[in-house]
Design an enzyme around this catalytic site. Structure first.
Site, PDB file in Angstrom:
ATOM      1  CB  CYS A 134      -0.951   0.098   1.298  1.00  0.00           C
ATOM      2  SG  CYS A 134      -2.041   1.266   1.468  1.00  0.00           S
ATOM      3  CB  CYS A 141      -4.790  13.602   2.696  1.00  0.00           C
ATOM      4  SG  CYS A 141      -6.095  13.374   1.772  1.00  0.00           S
ATOM      5  CB  CYS A 365      -3.923   5.702   5.714  1.00  0.00           C
ATOM      6  SG  CYS A 365      -3.220   7.107   4.974  1.00  0.00           S
TER       7      CYS A 365
END
Length: 411
Positions: A134, A141, A365
């Site tokens: 991943c 973000c 994440c």
């Protein structure tokens, strides 16, 4: 930092004196093959030199031009002066699940931190051994999903093509040391891939190109939180990699809270774009749903999702929420997730319940990067928790959010 305090300030930004400049040299892994050939031709070098460099870059074991023994020493120095063999300056590695999960925290030339997670799946009846990576497409973000640690960091910058690809090369080198090979790559790490689409597509080309990394397109998954213009662009290109949509809720009022860009591109537009992608490419769309206890796991939510996706060429992954600091939420109980799964399956929708990996190393994440950024002020955490509780309660009553679209998401 997204608008209206959607993310927490984890650490003060470095001042001008301490901020690192980005290395201006292009990364070798981000170059089109013809670029390197032209560079050698300009210097009167034979064409095969470009192939020798490519072999070192993509062969899986070399960590620098010093290990490219087929190249003259003087030429290696000239290459290093013009290009970066590796765009990752440092990597910190942590393992979990008895070595089956490896999380890498990569520091880039300007100090930006990004993460990749390598997951090993042993062979079992009917399925070969798999090694899935991943990777991140942005540092931070802009979407600001409140259950995601990356969302707390806010947005720093887009990654260069080589900075994306070099996460893959790092994992490939670790696997090559044990005579293993990467089998799958998923763009589900830090960032929204479709907000850095040109570089993501260039990275996919490099990974898919048999002259470079050589990974089949059907072993590559690109995810999105629902950037509809980017989804339409992918459909027009007709790629054969898998499209994954981070759905998380089938009702707009709730998805406004969980995926703030839903206020720009609501569910009907997102799912409509995904349906068109499946129709045009023949590839099944994957929908990701993070299951949050008492928030998006109700019977009403399950029925709404069943109606939304009924008859689609799609697959739903139900994923228990990873523990993330500074949110008031926890994962849905497994019996609740299984009841949600049953509702979708009864509607004819292929559904899988995922088990989380690497929780003891913060494998969700952005968690390691958030830890390195430092603890935000307690008052800011308290305000965020209170706001999320109020917003999710209003969403469960069917009230749409009146918050602005997060900054950086464009039109």
């Amino acid at each position: 930092m997204t608008s209206n305090d959607r993310s927490l300030t984890m650490a003060p930004a470095p001042d001008a004196a301490s901020r690192l400049d980005r290395d201006p040299r292009p990364g070798l892994s981000g170059l089109e093959p013809g670029v390197l050939e032209a560079w050698f031709a300009e210097r009167g070098e034979p064409a095969y030199r470009a192939r020798q460099v490519a072999d070192a870059v993509w062969g899986g074991r070399a960590a620098g031009t010093g290990e490219a023994r087929t190249l003259p020493v003087a030429l290696r120095a000239e290459i290093d002066a013009a290009f970066r063999f590796d765009t990752v300056a440092e990597t910190e590695l942590q393992t979990a699940d008895a070595g089956q999960t490896e999380k890498a925290l990569h520091r880039l030339s300007d100090g930006a931190l990004v993460e990749s997670v390598l997951m090993h799946y042993p062979a079992r009846p009917g399925q070969r051994e798999r090694h899935t990576l991943c990777i991140s497409s942005q540092a931070g973000c802009a979407v600001g999903c409140p259950f995601c640690a990356t969302g707390e960091l806010g947005f720093t910058r887009d990654l260069e093509t080589a900075e994306i690809v070099d996460q893959v090369r790092h994992a490939a080198r670790r696997l090559a040391a044990d005579r293993r090979r990467l089998t799958n790559v998923v763009f589900m790490g830090m960032g929204e891939p479709l907000l850095n689409l040109d570089r993501v597509l260039a990275a996919v080309d490099a990974l898919n190109d048999p002259r470079r990394f050589g990974l089949g397109a059907r072993h590559i998954t690109v995810s999105t939180s629902g950037v509809v213009p980017g989804m339409k662009r992918l459909t027009a290109l007709g790629p054969q990699f898998t499209l994954a949509v981070s759905l998380h809720a089938a009702r707009d009022a709730l998805r406004d809270v969980l995926v703030p860009l839903n206020r720009r591109w609501p569910i009907a537009e997102v799912v409509g774009a995904a349906r068109e992608h499946a129709r045009a490419t023949g590839r099944r769309v994957s929908y990701e749903v993070t299951m949050i206890g008492g928030v998006n796991d109700t019977d009403a939510d399950a029925r709404a999702m069943a109606e939304l996706l009924r008859g689609d060429h799609a697959h739903v992954n139900l994923i228990p929420m990873n523990p993330v600091a500074h949110t008031p939420w926890t994962a849905s109980p497994m019996d609740v997730i299984e009841r949600f799964e049953a509702t979708l399956r009864e509607a004819g929708i292929a559904t899988t319940v995922r088990r989380n990996r690497g929780q003891e190393i913060g494998a969700a994440c952005g968690q390691l990067a958030a830890e390195r950024a430092g603890e935000p002020p307690a008052a800011a955490v308290a305000r965020r928790r209170e706001r999320l509780i109020d917003e999710s309660a209003a969403a469960l009553r069917g009230e749409r959010s009146h918050e602005p679209v997060p900054t950086g998401l464009g039109d």
